[in-house]
Design an enzyme around this catalytic site. Structure first.
Site, PDB file in Angstrom:
ATOM      1  CG  ASP A  67      -0.186  -0.599   2.535  1.00 25.25           C
ATOM      2  OD1 ASP A  67       1.144  -0.347   3.029  1.00 25.25           O
ATOM      3  OD2 ASP A  67      -0.737  -1.188   3.531  1.00 25.25           O
ATOM      4  CG  ASP A 136      -8.374  -1.433  11.740  1.00 26.13           C
ATOM      5  OD1 ASP A 136      -8.403  -2.247  11.586  1.00 26.13           O
ATOM      6  OD2 ASP A 136      -9.196  -0.387  10.806  1.00 26.13           O
ATOM      7  CD  GLU A 143      -9.020   0.871   7.957  1.00 29.18           C
ATOM      8  OE1 GLU A 143      -8.634  -0.449   8.588  1.00 29.18           O
ATOM      9  OE2 GLU A 143      -7.981   2.152   7.992  1.00 29.18           O
TER      10      GLU A 143
HETATM   11  C1  F6R Z   1       1.332  -1.004   6.207  1.00 27.98           C
HETATM   12  C2  F6R Z   1       0.538  -2.149   6.489  1.00 27.98           C
HETATM   13  C3  F6R Z   1      -0.233  -2.617   7.280  1.00 27.98           C
HETATM   14  C4  F6R Z   1       0.897  -2.711   8.429  1.00 27.98           C
HETATM   15  C5  F6R Z   1      -0.727  -2.024   9.652  1.00 27.98           C
HETATM   16  C6  F6R Z   1      -0.449  -2.744  11.044  1.00 27.98           C
HETATM   17  O1  F6R Z   1       2.308  -1.985   4.590  1.00 27.98           O
HETATM   18  O2  F6R Z   1       0.013  -2.696   5.395  1.00 27.98           O
HETATM   19  O3  F6R Z   1      -1.690  -3.433   7.213  1.00 27.98           O
HETATM   20  O4  F6R Z   1       0.748  -3.623   8.839  1.00 27.98           O
HETATM   21  O5  F6R Z   1      -1.456  -1.134   9.688  1.00 27.98           O
HETATM   22  O6  F6R Z   1       1.589  -1.279  11.445  1.00 27.98           O
HETATM   23  P1  F6R Z   1       2.243  -1.828  12.510  1.00 27.98           P
HETATM   24  O7  F6R Z   1       3.049  -2.717  11.608  1.00 27.98           O
HETATM   25  O8  F6R Z   1       2.713   0.221  12.721  1.00 27.98           O
HETATM   26  O9  F6R Z   1       1.760  -1.571  13.808  1.00 27.98           O
END
Ligand code: F6R
Length: 259
Positions: A67, A136, A143
């Site tokens: 992403d 979440d 999401e």
């Molecule tokens: C980032 C992504 C997100 C993160 C998730 C956890 O490329 O795809 O799904 O893996 O938001 O983020 P952290 O690792 O910062 O807790």
């Protein structure tokens, strides 16, 4: 699903690093799906170490990141392009034109998304996808409520994700509201998935994703339907799992052929 619980993020990263190195050693032109955020940092440090000390080469590897924020240039310190350059790409020998990240500044977002899907297909598909998990339940930026069959597209971040990610920005108002993300269906097409989670803050969502019902409200729960997923968590992130002692027993008593 294989659930691996180790005492520290570094030990989890070492397992992940070994799996990725084995893949690349057997298939030098492997296609990796990569994540950003704080979770994969120890894994990327381990891959950099293996590159420097053990000669692990990424010269024929292709990668696709999950992403990117819409509206941030690759030079912006909070963009995922910048993150990947800092944490991994700038420290290994991957070719810059083989390391793909959605273009968050594309004029035509829809055709950028279609081209991204096409590029993944043309590469032969993702051999191994690295994932973190949002508090979440999101994977990529899919999401809660995302279609479980979705492909790469624009998504709006939830308030919870904006709050979680505000720590990377000077203030929460600077967190972009939109992103381009691979879809849940795109992720599910990967041959193998490694989902990492660290810290107590992920304990609740890990138990929902692994042991709860499969639901679009917890997008990561779809991974229960994937035939080759390893969930690699530290003790804290695994602490709410109902079957924790079983998972540990399985891991510690693997027959030789499986280990
Ligand atoms: C980032 C992504 C997100 C993160 C998730 C956890 O490329 O795809 O799904 O893996 O938001 O983020 P952290 O690792 O910062 O807790």
């Amino acid at each position: 699903m294989e659930i691996i619980i180790r005492p520290t993020p570094e030990e989890c990263a070492s397992i992940g690093g070994r799996i990725i190195a084995n893949l690349i050693n057997g298939k030098p032109n492997a296609v990796l799906g990569l994540a950003t955020g704080s979770t994969p940092i120890p894994l990327y440090s381990e891959l950099v170490r293996m590159h420097k000390e053990e000669g692990l080469s990424f010269s024929e590897v292709t990668s696709f990141n999950l992403d990117e924020y819409i509206g941030l240039s690759g030079e912006h310190p909070c963009s995922y392009q910048f993150f990947m350059n800092e944490e991994l790409f700038g420290k290994i020998d991957i070719k810059s034109n083989s390391a793909h990240i959605p273009n968050g500044e594309a004029q035509d977002i829809q055709s950028e998304c279609l081209q991204y899907e096409q590029a993944i297909r043309s590469s032969g598909g993702i051999d191994l996808q690295v994932l973190g998990i949002g508090s979440d339940g999101h994977i990529g930026f899919n999401e809660p409520g995302s279609s479980l069959g979705s492909r790469t597209r624009i998504k709006t971040l939830t308030g919870e994700t904006i709050e979680d990610n505000a720590r990377f920005f000077d203030n929460p108002d600077q967190v972009p509201r939109h992103c381009i993300t691979m879809g849940v269906g795109t992720i599910m097409d990967s041959e193998t998935v490694l989902l990492f989670a660290f810290g107590e803050g992920k304990a609740d969502i890990i138990s929902k994703a692994v042991e709860g019902p499969v639901s679009a409200m917890v997008p990561a729960s779809i991974l229960q339907l994937h035939p080759n997923v390893k969930v690699i968590v530290d003790e804290a992130a695994g602490s709410n799992l109902a079957n924790i002692s079983y998972y540990k027993e399985v891991y510690e008593n693997k027959p030789d052929w499986q280990a």
